[in-house]
Design a protein around this motif. Structure first.
Motif, short mmCIF file in Angstrom:
data_model
loop_
_atom_site.label_atom_id
_atom_site.label_comp_id
_atom_site.label_asym_id
_atom_site.label_seq_id
_atom_site.Cartn_x
_atom_site.Cartn_y
_atom_site.Cartn_z
N ALA A 173 -52.72 37.56 90.89
CA ALA A 173 -52.75 36.48 89.89
C ALA A 173 -51.43 36.41 89.11
CB ALA A 173 -53.93 36.68 88.94
N ASN A 174 -51.03 37.54 88.50
CA ASN A 174 -49.81 37.53 87.66
C ASN A 174 -48.52 37.58 88.47
OD1 ASN A 174 -51.56 37.54 85.55
ND2 ASN A 174 -51.26 39.69 85.00
N GLY A 175 -48.55 38.23 89.63
CA GLY A 175 -47.34 38.38 90.43
C GLY A 175 -47.06 37.18 91.30
N PHE A 176 -47.81 37.06 92.37
CA PHE A 176 -47.59 35.99 93.36
C PHE A 176 -48.07 34.63 92.85
CE2 PHE A 176 -49.11 34.46 97.81
CZ PHE A 176 -47.97 33.71 97.98
N GLY A 177 -49.29 34.58 92.33
CA GLY A 177 -49.87 33.30 91.90
C GLY A 177 -49.06 32.65 90.79
N ASN A 178 -48.67 33.44 89.81
CA ASN A 178 -47.92 32.92 88.67
C ASN A 178 -46.52 32.46 89.09
OD1 ASN A 178 -47.64 32.35 85.92
ND2 ASN A 178 -46.62 34.30 85.55
N LEU A 179 -45.89 33.22 90.00
CA LEU A 179 -44.58 32.83 90.53
C LEU A 179 -44.65 31.44 91.18
CD1 LEU A 179 -41.65 33.42 91.56
CD2 LEU A 179 -42.72 34.48 93.57
N ALA A 180 -45.65 31.26 92.04
CA ALA A 180 -45.79 29.98 92.75
C ALA A 180 -46.04 28.83 91.78
CB ALA A 180 -46.91 30.08 93.77
N SER A 181 -46.95 29.04 90.82
CA SER A 181 -47.29 27.93 89.91
C SER A 181 -46.12 27.59 88.99
CB SER A 181 -48.55 28.24 89.11
OG SER A 181 -48.36 29.36 88.30
N ARG A 182 -45.37 28.60 88.52
CA ARG A 182 -44.21 28.34 87.65
C ARG A 182 -43.14 27.55 88.40
NH1 ARG A 182 -42.11 34.01 85.93
NH2 ARG A 182 -40.86 33.04 84.30
N ALA A 183 -42.80 28.03 89.59
CA ALA A 183 -41.70 27.40 90.33
C ALA A 183 -42.03 25.95 90.69
CB ALA A 183 -41.41 28.21 91.59
N VAL B 58 -31.05 27.16 91.19
CA VAL B 58 -32.06 28.18 90.83
C VAL B 58 -33.43 27.77 91.37
CG1 VAL B 58 -33.31 29.23 88.89
CG2 VAL B 58 -30.80 29.05 88.83
N LEU B 59 -33.79 26.51 91.18
CA LEU B 59 -35.13 26.09 91.63
C LEU B 59 -35.20 25.97 93.15
CD1 LEU B 59 -36.31 23.63 88.84
CD2 LEU B 59 -36.86 26.03 89.18
N TYR B 60 -34.10 25.58 93.78
CA TYR B 60 -34.11 25.58 95.26
C TYR B 60 -34.33 27.00 95.78
CZ TYR B 60 -33.12 24.91 100.14
OH TYR B 60 -33.27 24.89 101.50
N THR B 61 -33.65 27.97 95.14
CA THR B 61 -33.80 29.37 95.55
C THR B 61 -35.25 29.82 95.41
OG1 THR B 61 -31.51 29.84 94.93
CG2 THR B 61 -33.02 31.74 95.03
#
Length: 525
Positions: free
Chosen positions: A358-368, A452-455
């Protein structure tokens, strides 16, 4: 698109005298993940699972439930064992049942071939037998009973009294294969894995092998011995042959040649059958031995191996109903070094779900994806000049993909996930360091913001591809949100060994809304 490289992998075929527990699920999702990886790499992949339905234990379980053995296994397979595959999102290519005609006929052909080659003879047999193991017990697994079983010999595994069986049987000349088996282990050190399992097998064979009783004449629930209808084939011989009969031994020569030999993944408690008896049987029939036998450890709950007889078994859907199948797959495959024993606890599962998923992978995907939506109207920006920080991420993605593929080749799924997870951790750190929300406030930094966002998006593309064999549902949601199907094709068509190559997402790709990958869960009581 297949590479022509064959990858045929099997789970053990499970004994369905009762319902499946998380240990069965663990083996099955491990094999499924390995198969999915190879399938997505373009290898000619085939995954087999199934059920082993003969033997004395099945007769007794059926009788206790007022059914014939066939009625009983049909009910168990339909109601418990096949649904397990759907519960855990398993994409098996075949499901074999040892009561199927395709299996029974080919088993008889195999046994006849071994008999004709002089490796089977008739003899008298008297030994202590464990119905739970469906096995005549070696001295090392016979102990003196205690409590109500005082004065009796009991099985060291089941703690139940052993039965003295005396009957005329057919025997397989296993003793003649000692030297050939030791040569096999010596010449192919990776035939049995991990090394601890190999050492155990070598030590066992070095002590000398006894001939194996391969028929029973006191009951008829089994496959008939082709030259003597008063005998049925010992359940373990019948069961091991599924790996060959399922891919065409005795019925489809071309199919068999295409698929065989197999990679077998088994629990360590059935290692000897697979690493000693099975290759010897194949040698006796003049057939190539398997590619390898990988023995994984036990799942422990409260420090004890899960067992139906001790009521420590946990049903897989007790976990998937709360956390989902992806979390089940991720947890068991990442938390336990594949090949060693591992412990299960609800607390550990819950903590890892929250922290890593949730906090690691899920949050990374939703933020980006949210920032691409907010700052670039949902269109993936064109990257500008890459800085050292950006190039470092590109290197991490390339290394993670290469290391993960190498780990999968060694059957170390846990190491593969650990390598892939460096992308999650590094991208989360990269976002914190580069502060895209601050860059967005300065028009002069517009190009830097785009880079940054493309990365981030390109890192997520690599994560979706690399993690899809482990977590098919979450990665499918992420792939949809990245909007790359039009340009790159479906997620399952992405060549996993090329996932680390940078620049896959075309600039201008329209991203979409991301469904929560790992929703907040209500904790079980």
């Amino acid at each position: 698109m297949t590479s022509g490289r064959s990858f045929y992998i099997t789970t053990p075929i499970y004994y369905p005298s009762d319902v499946p527990h998380i240990g069965h699920g663990y083996t099955t999702v491990a094999v499924d993940t390995l198969a999915r990886w190879h399938r997505q790499a373009g290898d000619d992949t085939w995954m087999l699972t199934g059920t082993d339905e003969h033997g004395q234990k099945m007769i007794r379980a059926a009788a206790a439930n007022g059914a014939t053995p066939q009625e009983w296994v049909d009910k168990l397979v339909a109601e418990s064992w096949q649904p397990l595959l759907r519960t855990l999102d398993v994409a098996n290519d075949d499901f074999i049942r040892t009561t199927q005609e395709r299996h029974e006929k080919s088993v008889q052909l195999f046994l006849q071939a071994v008999y004709d080659r002089g490796y089977i003879y008739a003899g008298e047999y008297e030994a202590l037998y464990c119905v739970g193991c469906e096995e005549f017990k070696p001295e090392s697994e016979i102990v003196d009973g205690a409590g109500p079983f005082e004065g009796l010999k009991v099985c060291a595994i089941h703690s139940k009294p052993l039965e003295l069986l005396q009957e005329k049987n057919y025997f397989f000349k296993l003793s003649e294969f000692q030297d050939r088996l030791l040569a096999l282990y010596r010449e192919r050190p990776d035939f049995v894995q991990p090394e601890s399992a190999r050492n155990e097998v070598v030590a066992f064979v070095q002590q000398g092998l006894k001939d194996l009783s391969i028929s029973r004449s006191t009951f008829d629930w089994g496959i008939t011995v082709p030259w003597d209808e008063s005998h049925v084939i010992y359940v373990w011989v019948d069961a091991l042959l599924n790996y060959a009969t399922a891919v065409g031994y005795g019925s489809d020569t071309e199919g068999f040649e295409r698929r065989w030999p197999a990679h077998h993944v088994v629990g360590k408690d059935i290692l000897r059958f697979h690493a000693v008896i099975w290759p010897a049987m194949l040698m006796a029939a003049g057939i190539e031995v398997p590619e390898n036998v990988f023995a994984h450890g036990w799942l422990l709950v409260g420090g004890e191996k899960m067992s139906k007889s001790k009521l420590t078994g946990i049903a897989p859907n007790a976990i998937t109903d709360v956390f989902g199948s992806d979390a089940y797959r991720f947890y068991f495959l990442s938390a336990i070094a594949f090949g060693q024993d591992g412990s299960f606890s609800w607390e550990d599962l819950s903590a890892r779900y929250q922290a890593e998923l949730a906090n690691g992978f899920g949050n990374l995907a939703s933020r980006a994806i949210a920032m691409v939506g907010k700052y670039f109207d949902g269109a993936v920006p064109e990257p500008g000049a890459y800085t050292e920080a950006d190039l470092a991420i590109q290197q991490i993605v390339a290394d993670a993909a290469a290391h993960a593929d190498a780990a999968i080749d060694r059957f170390r799924i846990d190491e593969a996930i650990r390598s892939i997870w460096t992308i999650v951790d590094e991208l989360n750190g990269y976002i914190t360091l580069n502060e895209p929300w601050a860059l967005a406030k300065d028009e002069a930094q517009r190009e830097r913001l785009g880079t940054v966002l493309y990365t981030c998006v390109e890192g997520l593309r690599a994560l979706a591809v690399l993690l899809s064999p482990v977590m098919p549902q979450a990665t499918a949601k992420l792939w949809d949100a990245l909007g790359v199907s039009g340009a790159l094709g479906a997620l399952l068509e992405q060549p996993v060994r090329e996932a680390g190559a940078w620049g896959g997402v075309p600039a201008g790709t329209k991203t979409g809304a991301l469904q929560p990958l790992f929703p907040r869960v209500e904790q079980p009581e």
